[in-house]
Design an enzyme around this catalytic site. Structure first.
Site, PDB file in Angstrom:
ATOM      1  CB  SER A 314      -0.953  -0.039   1.196  1.00 38.76           C
ATOM      2  OG  SER A 314      -1.922   0.974   1.127  1.00 38.76           O
ATOM      3  CG  ASP A 366      -6.308  -3.246  -3.897  1.00 38.77           C
ATOM      4  OD1 ASP A 366      -6.892  -2.319  -3.331  1.00 38.77           O
ATOM      5  OD2 ASP A 366      -5.159  -3.600  -3.595  1.00 38.77           O
TER       6      ASP A 366
END
Length: 543
Positions: A314, A366
């Site tokens: 991330s 995602d």
């Protein structure tokens, strides 16, 4: 869609948001009314006692009052079901009904108070009736709180791409162990960031399976633009691993939100070096610590033949990708593995430059690898367009969405947009798309379905390196909890992530444990078919 105006102010709830809370209150009051009627019919012959006339009158008036309230709530539910999201015309009587409903609270509270007072005076009647009246007062008090005003109602608007050890370092947790286990650990590593952080370090040891001597530096120091990271030796893969932690604090969120662009300070021979400002500053901090404080020099003095690997998830993936670019001049063999990196990270030139040493892994839908300022603006445009053209009331869309989440099915079974011949029905002030987009960004373009042309402050940015896309094959249940999912893997182009996709797994696909299970599934499937052709599986350079 527009908020209702009551008592001279606009509330954060629309007139079509009252279907479900109204139905909930309707159900409770109907059951309450049936209970009182049953109590009265079964025990009215036992009210020939002192104060019995008062109790009998109380129950009769209470049933009448409840019947009026039930009729009013039923009218509110029926009116709230009319029209569409952007066509509140059929619901114009809602404000009057709400005024009536609110006015009924006063006699209801007065009558409940009188019932409590009569019971408190020691009425000598059948205890079942007295207890029933006490119960009605208690129930009335409990129901009144959640339905006093509309704003209080609900429904308002393992041969992975890197080794197992490297993946564990990517998602290294921050979980406290017991104080005893913390005190029993010798501090043989360079620990930065505060007191008693050996508790966190103990969890890292448990997750990675490494030894104390394998860690060169562990930093839990966490501020805006300053991310926690660690440096460890992976002897199995002969690598010096730099792992940067992802978003886990408010400071990290502020780093994420610093989405302006700035030029990356590095010697890479690329002219256009625009990057995400917040992530760039975070990568610069880690770079200063690694190089300026001699952490990497210490690591390579222990294992000079090892090569450098930078990983992250991330926010940490974005910082790791930029860090690899900064370090490549000094460490030409550096490799970066970015798990679920943000899309709005690199200029097109830097994106192409990073493909020779960076691999990004993205799971399913995602949202983070599709997230950028331009994509958010594009998503806003598409959502407002769908709302403007929606032909179904909100409650039907919500019910169909719940059914889809629980039992699956095809979203196409419930058409929600007006057909071409009915577009003329969009006549209300808020129905037109242009009206909905009154306050759009100055850089926003409404003439195209593609993402908007960006302003100089927010140029188009791209995810790092080559992209490995893991996609679920078949269905494992709407929430992914019914059976083990099977995944396919392939190389993907960054253009496939140019729009944010809405789906039930757009957030869960970003979780590191979900991505880890997907990687395990791919590795297990590939191990079962060692002699089979690759069938499109990407041949990633594993370290």
């Amino acid at each position: 869609m527009p908020g209702m105006v009551l008592f001279g102010r606009r509330w954060a709830i629309a007139s079509d948001d009252l279907v479900f809370p109204g139905f909930f209150e309707l159900l409770l009051r109907a059951l309450w009314w049936i209970g009182i009627l049953t109590l009265y019919v079964m025990h009215r012959g036992k009210l020939d006692c002192a104060g019995g006339v008062l109790l009998s009158s109380y129950l009769i008036v209470l049933m009448v009052l409840l019947a009026v309230i039930i009729c009013t709530v039923l009218a509110i539910v029926c009116v709230s079901m009319r029209g569409t999201i952007c066509n509140p015309g059929p619901r114009k009587s809602m404000s009057k009904l709400l005024y009536v409903r609110l006015a009924l609270f006063l006699p209801e509270m007065v009558w409940a108070s009188l019932g409590a007072a009569w019971v408190a005076d020691g009425v000598q009647c059948d205890r079942t009736v007295v207890n029933g009246i006490i119960a009605t007062v208690i129930i009335r008090t409990q129901i009144w709180c959640p339905v006093t005003l509309p704003r209080a109602w609900p429904f308002s608007t393992s041969n992975r791409t890197t080794s197992a050890t490297t993946w564990s370092l990517t998602t290294w947790p921050v979980v406290r162990q017991s104080p005893r286990s913390c005190r029993s650990r010798p501090a043989e590593y360079d620990l930065v960031g505060g007191d008693q952080l050996s508790c966190h370090f103990g969890s890292i040891l448990h997750t990675t399976g490494l030894q104390y001597r394998d860690f060169i530096h562990v930093s839990f120091h966490d501020k805006v633009y300053e991310l926690p990271f660690l440096v460890a030796l992976d002897h199995r893969k002969e690598s010096v691993v730099v792992a940067v932690r992802g978003t886990m604090s408010l400071q990290d969120i502020l780093t994420d939100l610093s989405a302006e662009s700035e030029t990356l300070d590095c010697e890479c021979g690329v002219q256009d070096r625009l990057v995400h400002k917040g992530i760039s500053q975070a990568a610069r901090y880690v770079y200063r610590r690694l190089v300026g404080d001699g952490i990497l020099s210490q690591a390579f003095s222990i294992a000079p033949e090892y090569r450098l690997v930078v990983v992250g998830h991330s926010l940490g993936a974005g910082a790791a990708a930029l860090l690899a670019i900064m370090l490549r001049n000094s460490y030409p063999q550096v490799k970066c593995y970015a798990f679920s990196p943000p899309r709005g990270l690199l200029s097109k030139s830097l994106c192409e430059y990073s493909k020779s040493f960076t691999v990004s892994l993205v799971l399913g839908k995602d949202v983070i690898p599709r997230l950028s300022v331009t994509n958010l603006e594009d998503l806003k445009k598409r959502i407002l367009r769908v709302i403007a053209h929606c032909s179904q009331p909100k409650y039907k869309i919500l019910l169909h969405g719940c059914w889809y989440e629980l039992f699956g099915g095809s979203p196409e079974n419930l058409p929600t947009e007006l057909d071409g011949g009915e577009q003329g029905d969009l006549t209300q002030p808020l129905l037109g798309e242009q009206s909905l987009l009154t306050h759009w960004s100055p850089a926003y373009s409404c003439s195209s379905d593609s993402p908007l042309d960006s302003s100089p402050k927010y140029p188009p940015l791209y995810p790092p390196g080559r992209i490995v896309h893991l996609q679920e094959e078949g269905s494992a249940g709407r929430l992914g909890c019914c059976s083990a999912a099977q995944y396919g893997v392939r190389w993907a182009h960054e253009a496939e992530f140019s729009k944010i996709l809405i789906g039930p797994k757009m957030l869960t696909d970003h979780m590191p444990d979900v991505l880890m299970r997907a990687l395990d599934s791919v590795v297990a499937d590939r191990a079962l078919c060692v002699s089979c052709p690759a069938q499109g599986l990407p041949d990633v350079d594993v370290v």
